[in-house]
Each structure stands twice: as structure tokens, then as C-alpha cells.
Design a protein around this motif. Structure first.
Motif, PDB file in Angstrom:
ATOM      1  N   LEU A   4       0.834  -1.194   0.000  1.00 51.57           N
ATOM      2  CA  LEU A   4       0.000   0.000   0.000  1.00 51.57           C
ATOM      3  C   LEU A   4       0.873   1.251   0.000  1.00 51.57           C
ATOM      4  N   SER A   7      -3.165   6.364  -0.468  1.00 47.83           N
ATOM      5  CA  SER A   7      -4.568   6.403  -0.067  1.00 47.83           C
ATOM      6  C   SER A   7      -5.238   7.516  -0.845  1.00 47.83           C
ATOM      7  N   LEU A  27      -9.996   3.380  -9.775  1.00 49.32           N
ATOM      8  CA  LEU A  27      -9.816   1.935  -9.883  1.00 49.32           C
ATOM      9  C   LEU A  27      -9.095   1.530 -11.168  1.00 49.32           C
ATOM     10  N   PRO A  33      -1.640  -4.074  -8.249  1.00 52.52           N
ATOM     11  CA  PRO A  33      -2.700  -4.365  -7.271  1.00 52.52           C
ATOM     12  C   PRO A  33      -2.164  -4.231  -5.851  1.00 52.52           C
ATOM     13  N   GLY A  34      -2.975  -3.689  -4.972  1.00 54.13           N
ATOM     14  CA  GLY A  34      -2.584  -3.509  -3.576  1.00 54.13           C
ATOM     15  C   GLY A  34      -1.869  -2.206  -3.300  1.00 54.13           C
ATOM     16  N   THR A  35      -1.601  -1.422  -4.347  1.00 52.53           N
ATOM     17  CA  THR A  35      -0.905  -0.144  -4.185  1.00 52.53           C
ATOM     18  C   THR A  35      -1.826   0.927  -3.622  1.00 52.53           C
ATOM     19  N   LEU A  36      -3.116   0.893  -4.007  1.00 53.55           N
ATOM     20  CA  LEU A  36      -4.069   1.937  -3.627  1.00 53.55           C
ATOM     21  C   LEU A  36      -5.102   1.424  -2.637  1.00 53.55           C
ATOM     22  N   ASP A  37      -5.540   2.313  -1.756  1.00 55.11           N
ATOM     23  CA  ASP A  37      -6.790   2.109  -1.061  1.00 55.11           C
ATOM     24  C   ASP A  37      -7.600   3.379  -1.234  1.00 55.11           C
ATOM     25  N   ASN A  61     -10.965  -3.648  -7.450  1.00 51.86           N
ATOM     26  CA  ASN A  61     -10.007  -4.536  -6.794  1.00 51.86           C
ATOM     27  C   ASN A  61      -9.148  -3.800  -5.761  1.00 51.86           C
ATOM     28  N   ALA A  62      -9.592  -2.638  -5.305  1.00 47.97           N
ATOM     29  CA  ALA A  62      -8.829  -1.891  -4.307  1.00 47.97           C
ATOM     30  C   ALA A  62      -9.506  -2.006  -2.944  1.00 47.97           C
TER      31      ALA A  62
END
Length: 171
Positions: A4, A7, A27, A33-37, A61-62
């Protein structure tokens, strides 16, 4: 780049018309994948914006969180509430009607990760869009802010404004 790193904080107040497009553009970022929330802050919305945001985020997928803060306390309060919940070293603030180009975060994140620790923000050119006939279309000109020796004076100039959504902030 793994884990991550960014944000994305989006204050939401009565934006059912735009929030799905804003979230879809987040998105669709070209990051691992997994870099953003995504943190959506419900700023007292009375329309279907929160429901639409949740449905759109669930199709992505976030990781995401929707934070209700009750009454409308303004976008600054909502941004700060989202920032406090962030778990990433970099923050992307967006308004609920902002649209990101697909590689915006990846390009700025590469610059951020190469920067020295005292760098507080990475910014880029930006452009307004308008919705006509259900489509979002760019409105010229592309804004290219420039900072010189007196950054505060430079930012106070109307033609040099740096839009909130064009920046990536170091936490």
C-alpha cells in the motif's frame, strides 16, 4: 513498488451524478494491485452518492473504506478525516467530481519514491472537464503550474493555481 503506497481520499456530499465516474478512474489506475486504497468520506450526503460509491468500489479490486461523519462539515473537514484514516505514505485527495488520467498516480508515485524524504508534494499539469451528453470532455487549456523561488507568491497567482486532484501528498 509493492504494498500500500497511496490512499485516495474523496469527500462525498450529494454527488450521485459524478461519484461513480470518479471512483472508476481511481480503480483504473495503472498501478500494481494492492498499491491503492480508497477512503470515501460521507460528508452528510442526502442523495444516493454513498450507495453508488459503495457499489462501484465493490466491483473494483482496491481496498476501501467509507467513513460517515454525520452532518456536512465541509470538504476540508472531510479530507482531514480521510487523511487521519490513511495507512499509506502518500495521499491523493480528490473531489467527488474529479477525473484522473489512467497513469496519473503511477507517474507521480514513481517521482515520489525517487524523491528525498523532505519532499511534501508532487504535482502535475491539470485540466478541467465538463459533462455533455453523458460524456466527459476536456475543457482547454491544460494548466501547467510553475513554482519559482517564492512558491507561496507563485501559488497565489490565479493562472498558476494547482488543483487539489493534481497533487500527491507525503504524509
Amino acid at each position: 513498488m509493492t504494498g500500500l503506497l497511496v490512499s485516495v481520499v474523496i469527500p462525498l456530499y450529494n454527488a450521485e451524478e459524478w461519484i461513480a465516474a470518479t471512483i472508476r478512474r481511481v480503480l483504473d489506475q495503472t498501478v500494481e494491485p494492492g498499491t491503492l486504497d480508497v477512503i470515501v468520506v460521507d460528508n452528510g450526503s442526502t442523495d444516493r452518492g454513498v450507495e453508488i460509491a459503495k457499489q462501484t468500489l465493490e466491483r473494483g479490486n482496491a481496498a476501501f473504506e467509507i467513513i460517515p461523519i454525520g452532518e456536512n462539515r465541509g470538504p476540508s473537514f472531510a479530507r482531514n478525516a480521510g487523511w487521519r484514516r490513511s495507512r499509506a505514505p502518500w495521499i491523493q485527495f480528490l473531489d467527488s467530481d474529479d477525473l484522473l488520467l489512467p497513469d496519473k498516480v503511477s507517474l507521480q508515485l514513481a517521482a515520489a519514491l525517487a524523491a528525498t524524504p523532505e519532499v511534501a508534494a508532487i504535482y502535475s499539469e491539470w485540466q478541467s472537464f465538463e459533462q455533455t451528453g453523458g460524456e466527459w470532455n476536456p475543457v482547454p487549456p491544460v494548466r501547467s503550474p510553475q513554482l519559482g523561488d517564492d512558491a507561496v507568491l507563485n501559488l497565489l497567482q490565479d493562472e498558476n493555481f494547482i488543483h487539489t486532484g493534481s497533487q500527491l501528498f507525503n504524509t
